[in-house]
Design a protein around this motif. Structure first.
Motif, PDB file in Angstrom:
ATOM      1  N   LYS A  27       0.852  -1.186   0.000  1.00 47.16           N
ATOM      2  CA  LYS A  27       0.000   0.000   0.000  1.00 47.16           C
ATOM      3  C   LYS A  27       0.892   1.242   0.000  1.00 47.16           C
ATOM      4  O   LYS A  27       1.915   1.287   0.692  1.00 47.16           O
ATOM      5  N   LEU A  30       0.206   8.197   1.749  1.00 43.71           N
ATOM      6  CA  LEU A  30      -0.406   9.437   1.278  1.00 43.71           C
ATOM      7  C   LEU A  30       0.082  10.607   2.126  1.00 43.71           C
ATOM      8  O   LEU A  30       0.111  10.527   3.359  1.00 43.71           O
ATOM      9  N   GLN A  46     -10.602  12.152   5.563  1.00 45.83           N
ATOM     10  CA  GLN A  46      -9.799  11.444   4.569  1.00 45.83           C
ATOM     11  C   GLN A  46      -8.824  10.485   5.268  1.00 45.83           C
ATOM     12  O   GLN A  46      -8.644   9.349   4.831  1.00 45.83           O
ATOM     13  N   PHE A  50      -8.750   6.393   4.578  1.00 49.41           N
ATOM     14  CA  PHE A  50      -7.630   5.730   3.913  1.00 49.41           C
ATOM     15  C   PHE A  50      -6.790   4.886   4.875  1.00 49.41           C
ATOM     16  O   PHE A  50      -6.279   3.839   4.485  1.00 49.41           O
ATOM     17  N   GLU A  51      -6.692   5.315   6.126  1.00 47.30           N
ATOM     18  CA  GLU A  51      -5.935   4.507   7.084  1.00 47.30           C
ATOM     19  C   GLU A  51      -6.634   3.168   7.329  1.00 47.30           C
ATOM     20  O   GLU A  51      -5.974   2.128   7.467  1.00 47.30           O
ATOM     21  N   GLN A  53      -8.070   1.434   5.278  1.00 43.95           N
ATOM     22  CA  GLN A  53      -7.824   0.554   4.140  1.00 43.95           C
ATOM     23  C   GLN A  53      -6.354   0.195   3.983  1.00 43.95           C
ATOM     24  O   GLN A  53      -5.962  -0.403   2.984  1.00 43.95           O
ATOM     25  N   PHE A  55      -3.634   2.280   3.893  1.00 43.09           N
ATOM     26  CA  PHE A  55      -2.712   3.257   3.330  1.00 43.09           C
ATOM     27  C   PHE A  55      -1.868   3.881   4.435  1.00 43.09           C
ATOM     28  O   PHE A  55      -2.331   4.096   5.558  1.00 43.09           O
ATOM     29  N   ILE A  57      -0.053   7.124   6.079  1.00 43.86           N
ATOM     30  CA  ILE A  57      -0.496   8.511   6.198  1.00 43.86           C
ATOM     31  C   ILE A  57       0.623   9.377   6.764  1.00 43.86           C
ATOM     32  O   ILE A  57       1.241   9.029   7.773  1.00 43.86           O
ATOM     33  N   ASN A 322     -13.458  11.257  -1.098  1.00 46.81           N
ATOM     34  CA  ASN A 322     -12.687  10.056  -0.800  1.00 46.81           C
ATOM     35  C   ASN A 322     -12.828   9.011  -1.898  1.00 46.81           C
ATOM     36  O   ASN A 322     -11.849   8.352  -2.269  1.00 46.81           O
ATOM     37  N   LEU A 326      -9.809   7.547  -4.133  1.00 50.42           N
ATOM     38  CA  LEU A 326      -9.515   6.116  -4.124  1.00 50.42           C
ATOM     39  C   LEU A 326      -9.532   5.531  -5.539  1.00 50.42           C
ATOM     40  O   LEU A 326      -8.629   4.763  -5.919  1.00 50.42           O
TER      41      LEU A 326
END
Length: 332
Positions: A27, A30, A46, A50-51, A53, A55, A57, A322, A326
């Motif tokens: 992953k 971001l 956001q 995203f965290e 999923q 990603f 950060i 978002n 994505l």
């Protein structure tokens, strides 16, 4: 709720606070870069999305905000310095590359990272405000204001004339609720309030002098307001206003002159999301489109999207924003 859990001192000797979450295997990480007058907290919806999923950060309180140092010398806010600070954070966390997501003034920071450190970026998503080539989109705001007014019929950047006044922060801090209402008006009234008070010379100052307020917008809770109040009044607004001051004193133009012309063009994938109901950003979108045609390869690297929200669509239309981000990230 706080959105900072790490700290670092950059090569420039500045202390930065930021939120970090390590990416799961395979992953990307971001980078979220905020604008005025919001610390990293503005990205909370956001970041949560995203965290969850997997990603990674990195969301710094940029210079002048939140837990980060708040110098009041505009020279420290030049693009090369701000970009170096973010690269120092990436190095601190051992992150070689990021996908950037920026809003408002955060787009200037990412633009300079793209110019000076393009290898640190996998791709760039610009929300509301697009890529700013050196000494172009962010040059003298007074001159730019007249240019945009001639095209769209009103003075999009009129409020900047007040924001760069000496000691403008004193009145803003004294009547903070009024300042906050002007920057975050009711969603249904944003266009009217901003057209009448941000886009007419002198009206922003009159609004705050008269201590005018509105209810909180629908997308903001009392807890959100409390966080912003603590972060901005506690730290003062003099430092955040340096983001404007650095332009009118031409330090930014002098700094941008160091960037070689071949570095102006972005070679990485770019997403631009226009916020169609932003009366200030709507004309800016016109300039972003023209700028991207010149500095981004439109056939291969540029994706344009739009959201029917105002300047704060990343809050009011968080789910839609978002989803767009994505889908774009997954398509890279």
């Amino acid at each position: 709720m706080s959105l900072v859990n790490r700290a670092v001192k950059t090569q420039r000797g500045l202390a930065y606070a930021y939120y970090f979450a390590k990416a799961l295997p395979n992953k990307p990480t971001l980078l979220f870069a905020h604008g005025f007058p919001t610390p990293a907290y503005v990205w909370r919806r956001q970041i949560t999305f995203f965290e969850q999923q997997g990603f990674g950060i990195i969301a710094p309180d940029l210079l002048g905000y939140g837990g980060t140092d708040k110098p009041t010398d505009p020279k420290l806010y030049v693009g090369s310095g701000l970009a170096q600070d973010i690269v120092d954070i990436l190095d601190q966390e051992g992150v070689s590359q990021v996908i950037s997501v920026s809003h408002d003034w955060g787009s200037r920071v990412v633009s300079r990272i793209a110019n000076y450190y393009p290898d640190r970026l996998v791709a760039c998503a610009f929300l509301g405000v697009g890529y700013g080539p050196p000494a172009s989109n962010y040059a003298d705001p007074i001159t730019q204001s007249a240019q945009i007014k001639s095209l769209v019929g009103y003075d999009v950047l009129a409020y900047m004339q007040y924001f760069v006044e000496p000691n403008a922060h004193v009145l803003m801090e004294k009547n903070f609720d009024s300042f906050f209402s002007l920057l975050f008006p009711l969603k249904r009234a944003t266009e009217e309030i901003w057209r009448e008070n941000m886009c007419e010379a002198g009206k922003a100052k009159v609004w705050i002098e008269s201590n005018r307020t509105t209810e909180l917008p629908e997308y903001m809770t009392a807890e959100d307001k409390e966080y912003y109040t603590h972060a901005l009044v506690g730290g003062g607004l003099s430092a955040p206003l340096c983001w404007y001051q650095v332009l009118v004193e031409q330090y930014n133009a002098e700094d941008d002159a160091k960037i070689p012309e071949e570095a102006y063009v972005l070679q990485k994938p770019v997403l631009f999301v226009a916020f169609n109901k932003d009366p200030i950003g709507l004309p800016t979108r016109m300039f972003a489109m023209a700028t991207h045609e010149q500095y981004v390869k439109p056939d291969t690297n540029l994706t344009n999207k739009a959201v029917e929200g105002d300047h704060w669509a990343l809050l009011s239309h968080a789910d839609e924003v978002n989803t767009l981000l994505l889908e774009w990230i997954e398509g890279i």
